[in-house]
Design a protein around this motif. Structure first.
Motif, PDB file in Angstrom:
ATOM      1  N   LEU A   1      -3.649  -7.934  45.975  1.00  0.00           N
ATOM      2  CA  LEU A   1      -4.202  -9.100  45.285  1.00  0.00           C
ATOM      3  C   LEU A   1      -4.196 -10.318  46.198  1.00  0.00           C
ATOM      4  N   PRO A   2      -5.244 -11.135  46.114  1.00  0.00           N
ATOM      5  CA  PRO A   2      -5.331 -12.317  46.989  1.00  0.00           C
ATOM      6  C   PRO A   2      -4.294 -13.381  46.625  1.00  0.00           C
ATOM      7  N   SER A   3      -4.047 -14.270  47.562  1.00  0.00           N
ATOM      8  CA  SER A   3      -3.026 -15.317  47.377  1.00  0.00           C
ATOM      9  C   SER A   3      -3.369 -16.269  46.240  1.00  0.00           C
ATOM     10  N   LYS A   4      -4.632 -16.371  45.877  1.00  0.00           N
ATOM     11  CA  LYS A   4      -5.041 -17.279  44.793  1.00  0.00           C
ATOM     12  C   LYS A   4      -4.718 -16.729  43.401  1.00  0.00           C
ATOM     13  N   THR A   5      -4.215 -15.511  43.332  1.00  0.00           N
ATOM     14  CA  THR A   5      -3.944 -14.855  42.050  1.00  0.00           C
ATOM     15  C   THR A   5      -2.980 -15.674  41.193  1.00  0.00           C
ATOM     16  N   ILE A   6      -3.314 -15.808  39.926  1.00  0.00           N
ATOM     17  CA  ILE A   6      -2.463 -16.464  38.930  1.00  0.00           C
ATOM     18  C   ILE A   6      -1.551 -15.391  38.350  1.00  0.00           C
ATOM     19  N   TRP A   7      -0.248 -15.631  38.385  1.00  0.00           N
ATOM     20  CA  TRP A   7       0.723 -14.642  37.912  1.00  0.00           C
ATOM     21  C   TRP A   7       1.222 -15.019  36.528  1.00  0.00           C
ATOM     22  N   MET A   8       1.133 -14.077  35.595  1.00  0.00           N
ATOM     23  CA  MET A   8       1.573 -14.314  34.229  1.00  0.00           C
ATOM     24  C   MET A   8       2.587 -13.234  33.835  1.00  0.00           C
ATOM     25  N   THR A   9       3.770 -13.669  33.455  1.00  0.00           N
ATOM     26  CA  THR A   9       4.808 -12.754  32.984  1.00  0.00           C
ATOM     27  C   THR A   9       5.036 -13.012  31.506  1.00  0.00           C
ATOM     28  N   ILE A  10       4.939 -11.964  30.705  1.00  0.00           N
ATOM     29  CA  ILE A  10       5.128 -12.083  29.261  1.00  0.00           C
ATOM     30  C   ILE A  10       6.401 -11.327  28.889  1.00  0.00           C
ATOM     31  N   THR A  11       7.322 -12.049  28.281  1.00  0.00           N
ATOM     32  CA  THR A  11       8.605 -11.464  27.903  1.00  0.00           C
ATOM     33  C   THR A  11       8.793 -11.606  26.397  1.00  0.00           C
ATOM     34  N   PRO A  12       8.781 -10.482  25.683  1.00  0.00           N
ATOM     35  CA  PRO A  12       9.012 -10.549  24.233  1.00  0.00           C
ATOM     36  C   PRO A  12      10.501 -10.660  23.927  1.00  0.00           C
ATOM     37  N   SER A  13      10.805 -11.251  22.792  1.00  0.00           N
ATOM     38  CA  SER A  13      12.188 -11.289  22.326  1.00  0.00           C
ATOM     39  C   SER A  13      12.204 -10.905  20.850  1.00  0.00           C
ATOM     40  N   ASP A  14      13.379 -10.808  20.303  1.00  0.00           N
ATOM     41  CA  ASP A  14      13.517 -10.404  18.902  1.00  0.00           C
ATOM     42  C   ASP A  14      12.726 -11.334  17.986  1.00  0.00           C
ATOM     43  N   GLY A  15      12.183 -10.778  16.939  1.00  0.00           N
ATOM     44  CA  GLY A  15      11.465 -11.574  15.960  1.00  0.00           C
ATOM     45  C   GLY A  15      10.013 -11.835  16.312  1.00  0.00           C
ATOM     46  N   GLY A  16       9.496 -11.212  17.369  1.00  0.00           N
ATOM     47  CA  GLY A  16       8.093 -11.381  17.722  1.00  0.00           C
ATOM     48  C   GLY A  16       7.782 -12.547  18.634  1.00  0.00           C
ATOM     49  N   GLU A  17       8.780 -13.327  19.003  1.00  0.00           N
ATOM     50  CA  GLU A  17       8.555 -14.453  19.910  1.00  0.00           C
ATOM     51  C   GLU A  17       8.290 -13.931  21.319  1.00  0.00           C
ATOM     52  N   ARG A  18       7.452 -14.677  22.045  1.00  0.00           N
ATOM     53  CA  ARG A  18       7.134 -14.321  23.425  1.00  0.00           C
ATOM     54  C   ARG A  18       7.299 -15.548  24.314  1.00  0.00           C
ATOM     55  N   THR A  19       7.795 -15.313  25.511  1.00  0.00           N
ATOM     56  CA  THR A  19       7.818 -16.341  26.540  1.00  0.00           C
ATOM     57  C   THR A  19       6.755 -15.959  27.557  1.00  0.00           C
ATOM     58  N   ILE A  20       5.840 -16.875  27.832  1.00  0.00           N
ATOM     59  CA  ILE A  20       4.750 -16.641  28.773  1.00  0.00           C
ATOM     60  C   ILE A  20       4.946 -17.603  29.943  1.00  0.00           C
ATOM     61  N   ARG A  21       5.199 -17.037  31.104  1.00  0.00           N
ATOM     62  CA  ARG A  21       5.428 -17.827  32.317  1.00  0.00           C
ATOM     63  C   ARG A  21       4.224 -17.639  33.238  1.00  0.00           C
ATOM     64  N   ILE A  22       3.663 -18.754  33.688  1.00  0.00           N
ATOM     65  CA  ILE A  22       2.473 -18.734  34.536  1.00  0.00           C
ATOM     66  C   ILE A  22       2.818 -19.393  35.867  1.00  0.00           C
ATOM     67  N   GLU A  23       2.542 -18.672  36.949  1.00  0.00           N
ATOM     68  CA  GLU A  23       2.789 -19.197  38.287  1.00  0.00           C
ATOM     69  C   GLU A  23       1.488 -19.192  39.086  1.00  0.00           C
ATOM     70  N   ASN A  24       1.391 -20.111  40.029  1.00  0.00           N
ATOM     71  CA  ASN A  24       0.227 -20.277  40.912  1.00  0.00           C
ATOM     72  C   ASN A  24      -0.990 -20.767  40.125  1.00  0.00           C
ATOM     73  N   TRP A  25      -0.762 -21.537  39.077  1.00  0.00           N
ATOM     74  CA  TRP A  25      -1.843 -22.105  38.244  1.00  0.00           C
ATOM     75  C   TRP A  25      -2.318 -23.393  38.901  1.00  0.00           C
ATOM     76  N   LYS A  26      -3.606 -23.492  39.157  1.00  0.00           N
ATOM     77  CA  LYS A  26      -4.170 -24.681  39.798  1.00  0.00           C
ATOM     78  C   LYS A  26      -5.387 -25.199  39.046  1.00  0.00           C
ATOM     79  N   ASN A  27      -5.509 -24.802  37.791  1.00  0.00           N
ATOM     80  CA  ASN A  27      -6.719 -25.105  37.034  1.00  0.00           C
ATOM     81  C   ASN A  27      -6.591 -26.271  36.065  1.00  0.00           C
ATOM     82  N   GLY A  28      -5.548 -27.068  36.194  1.00  0.00           N
ATOM     83  CA  GLY A  28      -5.384 -28.198  35.287  1.00  0.00           C
ATOM     84  C   GLY A  28      -4.363 -27.937  34.212  1.00  0.00           C
TER      85      GLY A  28
END
Length: 147
Positions: free
Chosen positions: A117-144
Motif C-alpha cells: 500500500l502507498p504511503s498516502k494510505t489512510i489507516w483505520m482501526t476499528i475496535t469493538p467493546s462490550d455493548g456494541g460500542e466501537r472505537t474507530i482510530r484513523i491515522e494519516n488523515w489529511k482530508n480536513g
C-alpha cells in the motif's frame, strides 16, 4: 498529524460516521481497515458508500474479494483480503488500477497487504467493546476535519 479517534455506540452511529468520512474523500484515496471479525468494517463502509451516492446494498466482499460500486462522482472499490495468503496474491489480483485510479479504495484486513500500500494510505482501526460500542482510530488523515 496525530491520530483521530471516534466512538460509536450503535451500527447507525457507525454508518453516520462513515458518511462524514465519505464526504471528505477524494479520488485516489485508500482506506486500509483493520479489526476483528464483526468489528464494523463493512458497517462503516456502508456510510462511506452512501455519501458517495451509492444506492447498492453493501456487503462484505469476503468471497468475491473485490466489489466495485459506481458512485455519483467516483467509483468505490471495496476489497476484503482476509482469504489471501499475502501481499503477492493481492498484487496478482491486478489492484494497481484501483489503488492508483480515480476511485476510493477500502481494504478490509489490510494488515495482510500493508507492504503493497502507498504511503498516502489512510489507516483505520476499528475496535469493538462490550455493548456494541466501537472505537474507530484513523491515522494519516489529511482530508480536513471530520465533524
Amino acid at each position: 498529524m496525530s491520530a483521530l479517534e471516534f466512538r460509536t455506540r450503535t451500527p447507525e452511529e457507525t454508518v453516520a460516521l462513515g458518511e462524514k468520512i465519505g464526504r471528505l474523500l477524494k479520488p485516489g484515496d485508500i482506506i486500509a481497515m483493520t479489526g476483528t471479525l464483526a468489528a464494523g468494517k463493512t458497517t462503516i463502509t456502508k456510510g462511506i458508500a452512501k455519501s458517495l451516492g451509492i444506492e447498492d446494498c453493501i456487503t462484505s466482499p469476503t468471497f468475491c474479494l473485490i466489489s466495485e460500486y459506481s458512485g455519483k462522482d467516483m467509483p468505490l472499490y471495496h476489497m476484503d483480503v482476509y482469504r489471501l495468503e499475502g501481499a503477492e496474491d493481492f498484487v496478482n489480483l491486478g489492484v494497481d488500477d484501483m489503488l492508483y485510479g480515480d476511485g476510493v479504495c477500502i481494504i478490509e484486513w489490510s494488515e495482510k497487504v500493508k507492504s503493497e500500500l502507498p504511503s498516502k494510505t489512510i489507516w483505520m482501526t476499528i475496535t469493538p467493546s462490550d455493548g456494541g460500542e466501537r472505537t474507530i482510530r484513523i491515522e494519516n488523515w489529511k482530508n480536513g476535519s471530520i465533524d
